[in-house]
Design a protein around this motif. Structure first.
Motif, PDB file in Angstrom:
ATOM      1  N   HIS A  54       5.729   1.071   8.628  1.00  0.00           N
ATOM      2  CA  HIS A  54       5.935  -0.078   7.739  1.00  0.00           C
ATOM      3  C   HIS A  54       7.300   0.022   7.039  1.00  0.00           C
ATOM      4  CE1 HIS A  54       1.701  -0.990   8.347  1.00  0.00           C
ATOM      5  NE2 HIS A  54       1.440   0.279   8.056  1.00  0.00           N
ATOM      6  N   PRO A  55       8.386  -0.170   7.765  1.00  0.00           N
ATOM      7  CA  PRO A  55       9.723  -0.013   7.166  1.00  0.00           C
ATOM      8  C   PRO A  55      10.018  -1.034   6.068  1.00  0.00           C
ATOM      9  CG  PRO A  55       9.883  -0.894   9.394  1.00  0.00           C
ATOM     10  CD  PRO A  55       8.449  -0.532   9.171  1.00  0.00           C
ATOM     11  N   ASN A  56       9.240  -2.097   6.004  1.00  0.00           N
ATOM     12  CA  ASN A  56       9.477  -3.132   4.993  1.00  0.00           C
ATOM     13  C   ASN A  56       8.753  -2.849   3.678  1.00  0.00           C
ATOM     14  OD1 ASN A  56       7.086  -3.523   6.534  1.00  0.00           O
ATOM     15  ND2 ASN A  56       6.862  -5.574   5.679  1.00  0.00           N
ATOM     16  N   TYR A  57       7.933  -1.803   3.598  1.00  0.00           N
ATOM     17  CA  TYR A  57       7.212  -1.503   2.359  1.00  0.00           C
ATOM     18  C   TYR A  57       8.167  -1.063   1.260  1.00  0.00           C
ATOM     19  CZ  TYR A  57       2.405  -1.463   4.280  1.00  0.00           C
ATOM     20  OH  TYR A  57       1.192  -1.791   4.815  1.00  0.00           O
ATOM     21  N   ASP A  58       7.895  -1.531   0.045  1.00  0.00           N
ATOM     22  CA  ASP A  58       8.642  -1.032  -1.103  1.00  0.00           C
ATOM     23  C   ASP A  58       7.986   0.277  -1.590  1.00  0.00           C
ATOM     24  OD1 ASP A  58       6.392  -1.708  -2.714  1.00  0.00           O
ATOM     25  OD2 ASP A  58       7.264  -3.637  -3.266  1.00  0.00           O
ATOM     26  N   ASP A  59       8.547   0.869  -2.635  1.00  0.00           N
ATOM     27  CA  ASP A  59       8.051   2.167  -3.117  1.00  0.00           C
ATOM     28  C   ASP A  59       6.585   2.109  -3.539  1.00  0.00           C
ATOM     29  OD1 ASP A  59      10.473   3.374  -2.634  1.00  0.00           O
ATOM     30  OD2 ASP A  59      11.144   3.293  -4.722  1.00  0.00           O
ATOM     31  N   ARG A  60       6.195   1.028  -4.186  1.00  0.00           N
ATOM     32  CA  ARG A  60       4.797   0.900  -4.640  1.00  0.00           C
ATOM     33  C   ARG A  60       3.848   0.793  -3.449  1.00  0.00           C
ATOM     34  NH1 ARG A  60       1.633   0.211  -8.851  1.00  0.00           N
ATOM     35  NH2 ARG A  60      -0.141  -1.205  -8.779  1.00  0.00           N
ATOM     36  N   GLN A  61       4.227   0.016  -2.453  1.00  0.00           N
ATOM     37  CA  GLN A  61       3.384  -0.112  -1.268  1.00  0.00           C
ATOM     38  C   GLN A  61       3.267   1.222  -0.541  1.00  0.00           C
ATOM     39  OE1 GLN A  61       5.716  -3.450   0.212  1.00  0.00           O
ATOM     40  NE2 GLN A  61       3.822  -4.662   0.374  1.00  0.00           N
ATOM     41  N   LEU A  62       4.361   1.973  -0.497  1.00  0.00           N
ATOM     42  CA  LEU A  62       4.308   3.299   0.119  1.00  0.00           C
ATOM     43  C   LEU A  62       3.322   4.204  -0.620  1.00  0.00           C
ATOM     44  CD1 LEU A  62       8.094   3.907   0.851  1.00  0.00           C
ATOM     45  CD2 LEU A  62       6.272   3.680   2.559  1.00  0.00           C
ATOM     46  N   LEU A  63       3.382   4.183  -1.943  1.00  0.00           N
ATOM     47  CA  LEU A  63       2.464   4.981  -2.750  1.00  0.00           C
ATOM     48  C   LEU A  63       1.014   4.575  -2.488  1.00  0.00           C
ATOM     49  CD1 LEU A  63       1.804   6.923  -5.158  1.00  0.00           C
ATOM     50  CD2 LEU A  63       1.992   4.892  -6.596  1.00  0.00           C
ATOM     51  N   LEU A  64       0.753   3.269  -2.483  1.00  0.00           N
ATOM     52  CA  LEU A  64      -0.604   2.781  -2.257  1.00  0.00           C
ATOM     53  C   LEU A  64      -1.106   3.139  -0.853  1.00  0.00           C
ATOM     54  CD1 LEU A  64      -0.275  -0.710  -3.967  1.00  0.00           C
ATOM     55  CD2 LEU A  64      -1.658   1.222  -4.775  1.00  0.00           C
ATOM     56  N   ALA A  65      -0.237   3.044   0.130  1.00  0.00           N
ATOM     57  CA  ALA A  65      -0.628   3.385   1.497  1.00  0.00           C
ATOM     58  C   ALA A  65      -0.941   4.874   1.613  1.00  0.00           C
ATOM     59  CB  ALA A  65       0.479   2.983   2.474  1.00  0.00           C
ATOM     60  N   LEU A  66      -0.117   5.708   1.003  1.00  0.00           N
ATOM     61  CA  LEU A  66      -0.368   7.150   1.049  1.00  0.00           C
ATOM     62  C   LEU A  66      -1.655   7.488   0.297  1.00  0.00           C
ATOM     63  CD1 LEU A  66       0.576   9.947   1.950  1.00  0.00           C
ATOM     64  CD2 LEU A  66       1.807  10.116  -0.218  1.00  0.00           C
ATOM     65  N   ALA A  67      -1.855   6.873  -0.854  1.00  0.00           N
ATOM     66  CA  ALA A  67      -3.078   7.117  -1.617  1.00  0.00           C
ATOM     67  C   ALA A  67      -4.300   6.704  -0.807  1.00  0.00           C
ATOM     68  CB  ALA A  67      -3.027   6.350  -2.935  1.00  0.00           C
ATOM     69  N   ARG A  68      -4.194   5.621  -0.089  1.00  0.00           N
ATOM     70  CA  ARG A  68      -5.311   5.171   0.751  1.00  0.00           C
ATOM     71  C   ARG A  68      -5.601   6.182   1.852  1.00  0.00           C
ATOM     72  NH1 ARG A  68      -5.685  -0.562   3.990  1.00  0.00           N
ATOM     73  NH2 ARG A  68      -7.923  -0.413   4.402  1.00  0.00           N
ATOM     74  N   LEU A  69      -4.562   6.708   2.463  1.00  0.00           N
ATOM     75  CA  LEU A  69      -4.742   7.741   3.491  1.00  0.00           C
ATOM     76  C   LEU A  69      -5.407   8.996   2.925  1.00  0.00           C
ATOM     77  CD1 LEU A  69      -1.444   7.893   5.590  1.00  0.00           C
ATOM     78  CD2 LEU A  69      -3.737   7.457   6.446  1.00  0.00           C
ATOM     79  N   LEU A  70      -4.935   9.411   1.769  1.00  0.00           N
ATOM     80  CA  LEU A  70      -5.394  10.677   1.200  1.00  0.00           C
ATOM     81  C   LEU A  70      -6.738  10.577   0.490  1.00  0.00           C
ATOM     82  CD1 LEU A  70      -2.059  12.007  -0.318  1.00  0.00           C
ATOM     83  CD2 LEU A  70      -3.128  12.679   1.838  1.00  0.00           C
ATOM     84  N   HIS A  71      -6.990   9.439  -0.159  1.00  0.00           N
ATOM     85  CA  HIS A  71      -8.144   9.360  -1.060  1.00  0.00           C
ATOM     86  C   HIS A  71      -9.163   8.291  -0.711  1.00  0.00           C
ATOM     87  CE1 HIS A  71      -5.909  12.181  -3.432  1.00  0.00           C
ATOM     88  NE2 HIS A  71      -4.907  11.355  -3.521  1.00  0.00           N
ATOM     89  N   GLY A  72      -8.809   7.385   0.196  1.00  0.00           N
ATOM     90  CA  GLY A  72      -9.766   6.374   0.614  1.00  0.00           C
ATOM     91  C   GLY A  72      -9.695   5.092  -0.201  1.00  0.00           C
ATOM     92  N   ASP A  73     -10.316   4.073   0.375  1.00  0.00           N
ATOM     93  CA  ASP A  73     -10.252   2.739  -0.216  1.00  0.00           C
ATOM     94  C   ASP A  73     -10.902   2.657  -1.594  1.00  0.00           C
ATOM     95  OD1 ASP A  73      -9.063   2.056   2.151  1.00  0.00           O
ATOM     96  OD2 ASP A  73     -10.722   0.833   2.893  1.00  0.00           O
TER      97      ASP A  73
END
Length: 88
Positions: A54-73
């Motif tokens: 997702h090269p178009n993600y901003d910093d917040r989206q990157l954080l949310l995506a990583l948190a989703r991977l690590l901690h779940g929905d």
């Protein structure tokens, strides 16, 4: 006391014994330092994967995506209820 341990399929019993001996020589602090380095490397690798997908993600989206991977929905929704879930 000998514990039942799993040896990775790509590791010989001899190599495993050498690694275990090295970890024992490190002591608790040394093993903790290795664990923290491995955790950091894993987190950086996961983040790089999200950025690559997702090269178009901003910093917040990157954080949310990583948190989703690590901690779940569920945890992401509870922590950031105002944010939409983004694809990791």
């Amino acid at each position: 006391m000998q514990r039942n341990r799993h040896i990775a399929a790509d590791t010989s019993p001899e190599a495993d014994a050498i690694q275990v001996a090295a970890y024992r020589r490190m002591g608790g602090l040394g093993r903790a330092q290795v664990m923290f380095r491995l955790t950091d490397t894993t987190r950086r690798t996961a983040m790089a994967g999200v950025r690559n997908r997702h090269p178009n993600y901003d910093d917040r989206q990157l954080l949310l995506a990583l948190a989703r991977l690590l901690h779940g929905d569920e945890l992401v929704r509870r922590t950031w209820p105002e944010s939409e879930l983004v694809d990791p």
